[in-house]
Design a protein around this motif. Structure first.
Motif, PDB file in Angstrom:
ATOM      1  N   ILE A  86       1.122  -1.266   0.068  1.00  0.00           N
ATOM      2  CA  ILE A  86       0.039   0.053   0.048  1.00  0.00           C
ATOM      3  C   ILE A  86       0.920   1.314  -0.122  1.00  0.00           C
ATOM      4  O   ILE A  86       1.367   1.661   0.995  1.00  0.00           O
ATOM      5  N   ASP A  87       1.181   1.737  -1.134  1.00  0.00           N
ATOM      6  CA  ASP A  87       2.148   2.721  -1.471  1.00  0.00           C
ATOM      7  C   ASP A  87       1.572   3.991  -0.541  1.00  0.00           C
ATOM      8  O   ASP A  87       2.619   4.668   0.101  1.00  0.00           O
ATOM      9  N   HIS A  88       0.559   4.411  -0.795  1.00  0.00           N
ATOM     10  CA  HIS A  88       0.206   5.695   0.119  1.00  0.00           C
ATOM     11  C   HIS A  88       0.337   5.638   1.502  1.00  0.00           C
ATOM     12  O   HIS A  88       0.144   6.828   2.067  1.00  0.00           O
ATOM     13  N   LEU A  89       0.449   4.491   2.139  1.00  0.00           N
ATOM     14  CA  LEU A  89       0.485   4.331   3.628  1.00  0.00           C
ATOM     15  C   LEU A  89       1.879   3.781   4.095  1.00  0.00           C
ATOM     16  O   LEU A  89       2.160   3.566   5.111  1.00  0.00           O
ATOM     17  N   GLY A  90       2.817   3.453   2.947  1.00  0.00           N
ATOM     18  CA  GLY A  90       4.141   3.317   3.236  1.00  0.00           C
ATOM     19  C   GLY A  90       4.196   1.663   3.585  1.00  0.00           C
ATOM     20  O   GLY A  90       5.241   1.399   4.598  1.00  0.00           O
ATOM     21  N   ILE A  91       3.379   0.845   3.309  1.00  0.00           N
ATOM     22  CA  ILE A  91       3.316  -0.559   3.748  1.00  0.00           C
ATOM     23  C   ILE A  91       3.494  -1.524   2.613  1.00  0.00           C
ATOM     24  O   ILE A  91       3.212  -1.411   1.474  1.00  0.00           O
ATOM     25  N   ASN A  92       4.672  -2.209   2.902  1.00  0.00           N
ATOM     26  CA  ASN A  92       5.018  -3.336   2.199  1.00  0.00           C
ATOM     27  C   ASN A  92       5.398  -4.747   2.619  1.00  0.00           C
ATOM     28  O   ASN A  92       6.757  -4.674   3.545  1.00  0.00           O
ATOM     29  N   GLN A  93       4.361  -5.551   3.181  1.00  0.00           N
ATOM     30  CA  GLN A  93       4.667  -6.660   4.070  1.00  0.00           C
ATOM     31  C   GLN A  93       4.044  -7.803   3.312  1.00  0.00           C
ATOM     32  O   GLN A  93       3.468  -7.902   2.378  1.00  0.00           O
ATOM     33  N   ILE A  94       4.806  -9.003   3.819  1.00  0.00           N
ATOM     34  CA  ILE A  94       4.036 -10.268   3.443  1.00  0.00           C
ATOM     35  C   ILE A  94       3.366 -10.801   4.771  1.00  0.00           C
ATOM     36  O   ILE A  94       3.996 -10.907   5.717  1.00  0.00           O
TER      37      ILE A  94
END
Length: 185
Positions: A86-94
């Motif tokens: 989720i780019d606009h929230l700065g989330i990059n997870q597995i």
């Protein structure tokens, strides 16, 4: 004479098979980690006896071929793997739902043991268990607008390792940025 010859061949065949010390590696699924150089392979390493020796996720850097292995218990089970970006929230997870704990401490992890939610970084370097060990995760979904994961679950309140009327059902909301519990319903 024919029976002796067949018996000798049978014994020889069994002896040769018994010497097979190889492990068999099964790559079950490949998942692209969008927006990164990584692909995740789910791997099971099987021995001669039909039982997985170990299970792990292999994070493969497709630019340079380097790998990072994230281990799970051999009798554990990982069910669902989802990449959340989720780019606009700065989330990059597995996000992974997996059974990794032998709660009843009987003969290893089985279907009666709890399922947890585990969060991994996109390169596999960081691993965080989001839910409690005694929490039995049922289902979960990501809300990409708020950057949260909503989890349906129950606690085994009477410690009988079964799902029954006395267990407490609830819904929890976790923030994927801070990896903290936001609310319980």
């Amino acid at each position: 004479m024919k029976q002796i010859f067949i018996s000798i061949l049978s014994i020889f065949t069994l002896a040769v098979y018994g010497q097979d010390k190889n492990n068999y590696i099964h790559f079950n699924k490949l998942t692209e980690v969008e927006g990164t150089d990584y692909v995740i392979a789910s791997v099971e390493n099987w021995g001669k006896i039909p039982d997985a020796k170990n299970k792990y996720l292999l994070f493969i850097n497709t630019k340079n071929g380097q790998t990072k292995q994230v281990d799970f218990p051999s009798d554990g089970y990982f069910e669902k793997l989802e990449h959340v970006k989720i780019d606009h929230l700065g989330i990059n997870q597995i996000i992974i739902s997996a059974q990794t704990i032998d709660l009843d401490e009987k003969k290893g992890i089985d279907w009666n043991d709890p399922k947890q939610i585990i969060i991994l970084s996109p390169d596999g370097q960081k691993k965080t268990q989001l839910t409690d060990n005694k929490l039995f995760v049922r289902t979960w979904v990501v809300n990409k607008q708020t950057g949260t994961v909503v989890v349906t679950e129950h606690y085994d309140t009477n410690n009988n390792n079964k799902y029954d009327k006395t267990d407490k059902n609830e819904i929890s909301i976790y923030d994927l940025k801070t990896l903290k519990l936001v609310s319980k319903i």
